[in-house]
Motif scaffolding. Structure first.
Motif, PDB file in Angstrom:
ATOM      1  N   LYS A 145      -4.630   0.979  -0.377  1.00  0.00           N
ATOM      2  CA  LYS A 145      -4.012  -0.177  -0.997  1.00  0.00           C
ATOM      3  C   LYS A 145      -3.271   0.331  -2.497  1.00  0.00           C
ATOM      4  O   LYS A 145      -2.260  -0.373  -2.893  1.00  0.00           O
ATOM      5  CB  LYS A 145      -5.143  -1.292  -1.214  1.00  0.00           C
ATOM      6  CG  LYS A 145      -5.307  -1.915   0.105  1.00  0.00           C
ATOM      7  CD  LYS A 145      -6.371  -3.132  -0.383  1.00  0.00           C
ATOM      8  CE  LYS A 145      -6.714  -3.708   0.944  1.00  0.00           C
ATOM      9  NZ  LYS A 145      -7.934  -4.876   0.424  1.00  0.00           N
TER      10      LYS A 145
ATOM     11  N   GLY B  47       1.045  -1.214   0.044  1.00  0.00           N
ATOM     12  CA  GLY B  47      -0.012  -0.015  -0.125  1.00  0.00           C
ATOM     13  C   GLY B  47       0.855   1.177  -0.025  1.00  0.00           C
ATOM     14  O   GLY B  47       1.992   1.089  -0.061  1.00  0.00           O
TER      15      GLY B  47
ATOM     16  N   LEU C 102      -4.609  -1.775   3.838  1.00  0.00           N
ATOM     17  CA  LEU C 102      -3.615  -2.332   3.307  1.00  0.00           C
ATOM     18  C   LEU C 102      -3.777  -3.500   2.635  1.00  0.00           C
ATOM     19  O   LEU C 102      -4.596  -4.458   2.983  1.00  0.00           O
ATOM     20  CB  LEU C 102      -2.277  -2.337   4.099  1.00  0.00           C
ATOM     21  CG  LEU C 102      -1.899  -0.878   4.874  1.00  0.00           C
ATOM     22  CD1 LEU C 102      -0.990  -1.116   5.826  1.00  0.00           C
ATOM     23  CD2 LEU C 102      -1.409   0.213   3.709  1.00  0.00           C
TER      24      LEU C 102
END
Length: 405
Positions: A91, A81, A109
């Protein structure tokens, strides 16, 4: 003493100060830039990409760069990310016009691979760096699967392990302050059948072919010589189950059983007294209690009889409660008459029955509750059994499904 150099576009000139008597490392010896007024506008429009990211100034303030978040595992790395001052964690790369809410959660993430190739966050101070899993042996059997049940899928060669013992093991691991990776290994042959008895499974732990064993394994003195057991989580011990017989009478006059002669005499006496009292109070004002003597006597008796018969009593409960009694009360009675008994195949129960004096031809093994119920249904015949010996949890599971009479 002052010295200056001619001003040229793209170059910077400095006015040196007098450095006599000063150290060469003194900050006062640094020259003064002659093009200071031009330096500010030049830096304001300056942009370049460095090791820390993009360098740029907005209104004289250094702007934060977009930071890339990497997951480093061993010698490899993978992007999970980004972080920006406006959007926080994300992300994927977001531009300045994106209106996504500011995120600080790890769910924004990508998945993180922890040491040991695990997607679970390590708990406690010890992190499994080598990725070694505990090898847990699980018994495989045909019946009584409430405790351990191993199901094989031949299509994709997978296995599913369920049961009370498995749930207890998983719940205990979840209470630990650190992660313990493990793998269940069914103690079975390639065709899915059991590879041996519980003693054989425990011996594999002693040989360190298995790190531990989980299941409905009874704590025995001979087994404790090879392995250590946890505290018991079910009722232990061996027990006997036998058929029951109903002691109730089945004839049409069973309703007379709770009525003794004393009760009959008392009931008839109250019957006559009630009839006389009712006639005494009603014959002067009620025409139903007048007329010939036999009519008055009949009406009084019928009224008294109706009050006793149609009143609600607890007599029915006395007649419907099952009066069950065991068909056999003593093991010595079974040994004396050389009757057949059942035992779980491959269990330590067989050795105990042999020590009690049972012959092999009187011992009938069974694998499942269904196989145990069949000989009980014919317990009075030559192929039936009059009792079954097993561990208490297994017998309770059997009695929850079947009723032997």
């Amino acid at each position: 003493m002052e010295r200056s150099s001619p001003h040229r576009r793209g170059n910077f000139s400095f006015k040196n100060v007098n450095i006599s008597g000063s150290s060469s490392i003194d900050l006062e010896t640094i020259g003064i830039n002659q093009n200071g007024p031009e330096l500010g506008p030049a830096l304001k429009n300056l942009k370049f990409k460095g090791l820390a990211g993009d360098f740029r100034l907005v209104d004289g303030q250094l702007q934060s760069s977009i930071f890339e978040i990497l997951n480093v595992n061993g010698r490899g790395e993978r992007r999970i990310g980004f972080w920006t001052q406006k959007n926080g964690l994300s992300k994927r790369m977001l531009d300045e016009t994106n209106s996504t809410k500011y995120c600080t959660l790890n769910t924004c993430l990508g998945p993180i691979i922890w040491p040991g190739d695990s997607t679970y966050v390590p708990r406690g101070w010890e992190i499994p760096t080598k990725g070694k899993k505990l090898v847990i042996g699980v018994p495989v059997k045909d019946g009584f699967r409430e405790f351990v049940n191993v199901t094989f899928d031949p299509t994709n060669k997978t296995k599913e392990l369920t049961g009370y013992s498995m749930d207890i093991f998983k719940a205990l691991l979840n209470e630990l302050p650190y992660l313990v990776p493990y793998e269940f290994i069914p103690f079975a042959m390639p065709n899915g059948t059991g590879a041996g008895t519980y003693n054989d499974l425990i011996y594999q732990v002693f040989l360190q072919n298995l790190d531990a064993a989980v299941g409905d394994i009874t704590i025995r003195a001979n087994r404790a010589l090879y392995v250590d057991f946890t505290l018991p989580y079910t009722e232990s011990g061996m027990s006997m189950v036998v058929p029951v017989k109903d002691g109730r009478r089945k004839d049409a006059w069973v309703f007379l059983k709770p009525l003794t002669w004393e009760l009959w005499t008392t009931s008839v006496g109250f019957f006559l007294v009630i009839g006389f009292v009712v006639w005494l109070l009603k014959h002067r004002i009620n025409e139903d209690f007048r007329g010939p003597p036999h009519h008055q006597i009949g009406t009084s008796c019928w009224f008294s009889f109706s009050t006793m018969v149609f009143a609600r009593t607890s007599l029915s409960s006395l007649l419907t409660v099952q009066q069950l009694q065991p068909a056999i009360n003593d093991v010595n009675h079974i040994l004396k008459n050389k009757q057949n008994v059942g035992y779980p195949k491959g269990s330590f129960v067989y050795g105990i029955l042999r020590e009690l004096g049972f012959d092999d031809h009187n011992l009938k093994p069974y694998h499942s509750p269904e196989q145990l119920n069949e000989p009980f249904a014919n317990w009075s015949g030559n192929d039936g059994i009059v009792a079954a010996f097993d561990e208490k949890p297994s017998l309770k599971s059997f009695l929850a499904k079947y009723k032997i009479m």
